[in-house]
Design a protein around this motif. Sequence first.
Motif, PDB file in Angstrom:
ATOM      1  N   ARG A  97       0.927  -1.244   0.187  1.00  0.00           N
ATOM      2  CA  ARG A  97       0.072   0.073  -0.032  1.00  0.00           C
ATOM      3  C   ARG A  97       0.849   1.094  -0.021  1.00  0.00           C
ATOM      4  N   ASN A 194       5.572  -4.621   8.981  1.00  0.00           N
ATOM      5  CA  ASN A 194       4.046  -4.087   8.594  1.00  0.00           C
ATOM      6  C   ASN A 194       3.250  -5.278   8.923  1.00  0.00           C
ATOM      7  N   PRO A 195       2.894  -5.721  10.314  1.00  0.00           N
ATOM      8  CA  PRO A 195       2.727  -7.125  10.579  1.00  0.00           C
ATOM      9  C   PRO A 195       1.010  -7.121  10.451  1.00  0.00           C
ATOM     10  N   TYR A 197      -2.362  -6.611  11.245  1.00  0.00           N
ATOM     11  CA  TYR A 197      -3.084  -5.738  12.287  1.00  0.00           C
ATOM     12  C   TYR A 197      -4.425  -5.478  12.414  1.00  0.00           C
TER      13      TYR A 197
HETATM   14  N1  GLN Z   1      -3.418  -2.146   5.428  1.00  0.00           N
HETATM   15  C1  GLN Z   1      -4.219  -3.305   5.388  1.00  0.00           C
HETATM   16  C2  GLN Z   1      -5.607  -2.792   5.055  1.00  0.00           C
HETATM   17  O1  GLN Z   1      -6.083  -2.256   4.551  1.00  0.00           O
HETATM   18  C3  GLN Z   1      -3.798  -4.091   6.562  1.00  0.00           C
HETATM   19  C4  GLN Z   1      -2.564  -4.632   6.508  1.00  0.00           C
HETATM   20  C5  GLN Z   1      -1.703  -5.381   7.666  1.00  0.00           C
HETATM   21  O2  GLN Z   1      -2.729  -6.059   8.390  1.00  0.00           O
HETATM   22  N2  GLN Z   1      -0.607  -5.275   7.774  1.00  0.00           N
HETATM   23  O3  GLN Z   1      -6.393  -3.214   5.964  1.00  0.00           O
END
Ligand code: GLN
Length: 288
Positions: A97, A194-195, A197
């Motif tokens: 992203r 960037n785990p 999340y």
């Molecule tokens: N950025 C992601 C999202 O759009 C999540 C990525 C992550 O969990 N590292 O939800």
Amino acid sequence: MSTWTTLAVLDWTTKRFQDAQVSAARLEAQVLLAHALSCKRIELYTNFDRPMSEAELASYRGLIRRRLAGEPLAYLVGEHEFWSLPFWITPHVLVPRPDTETLIEVVLARGGAVTTKPGQGRVLDLCTGSGAIAVSLLHELPELTGVATDLSPEAVAVAVRNAERNGVSARLEVRQGDLWAPVAGEQFDLVVSNPPYVASEVIPTLSAEVRAEPRMALDGGPDGLAFYRRIIAEASGHLRSGGLLALEHGFDQADAVAAALRAAGLADVETVADLGKNPRVTLGRWQP
Ligand code: GLN
């Protein structure tokens, strides 16, 4: 019967994508058509009145159908740009992203501080996925070497190809394994991640595009913070004195991540916002 020229097809698809709320409708139409015709995007315009053959139209229609069904563009064309570099992308990895470019910027802005011994900087990227973060950092900082880890063997294979594609494979080792396990006993000047999340119960509410991505790359446990706890708990054992830990997180997780970093004894804890002004990266320094 009217002939479908390149331009007519682009106009038709753009309209169709706009109706379906695809965000960058014309750009996505260009990328898919260039992929179907095996040409560069610019060549669509230099050959705008070229008629498309039945076979080309058939393969292009298949791509449009899959895109409208919610498959991410990057999975359809097999690659995606991050930090202005080209990355191979498969459905086994998260699509990098623009938000994540904030993490690269934050690290670069701290420049020489990345290296505690000049010329010997070592970086670790946990949950590397496509390798986007590790590869971009090594591409920018030629004095660095590093390790990238991922639990998924398929992701490891993608990261290896991306290190090769971007000319950093001699300086990046990609290892399969669970978080810190593949780097037992090793220390680094910089640890980035960037785990996953997203809180588990939020995942079903995400867009079709995001749900098409690997669940293991998104699911951060009941409160979304499971990986930060595990990363931060072991960080001090893997950071050289003065080393930096920089973590990407969700828009509402900065306070929790910052508190966990302070509780683990990291200093200079701060949060940086992304281009959308969401708190996105929190970092701290190990200064025992
Ligand atoms: N950025 C992601 C999202 O759009 C999540 C990525 C992550 O969990 N590292 O939800």
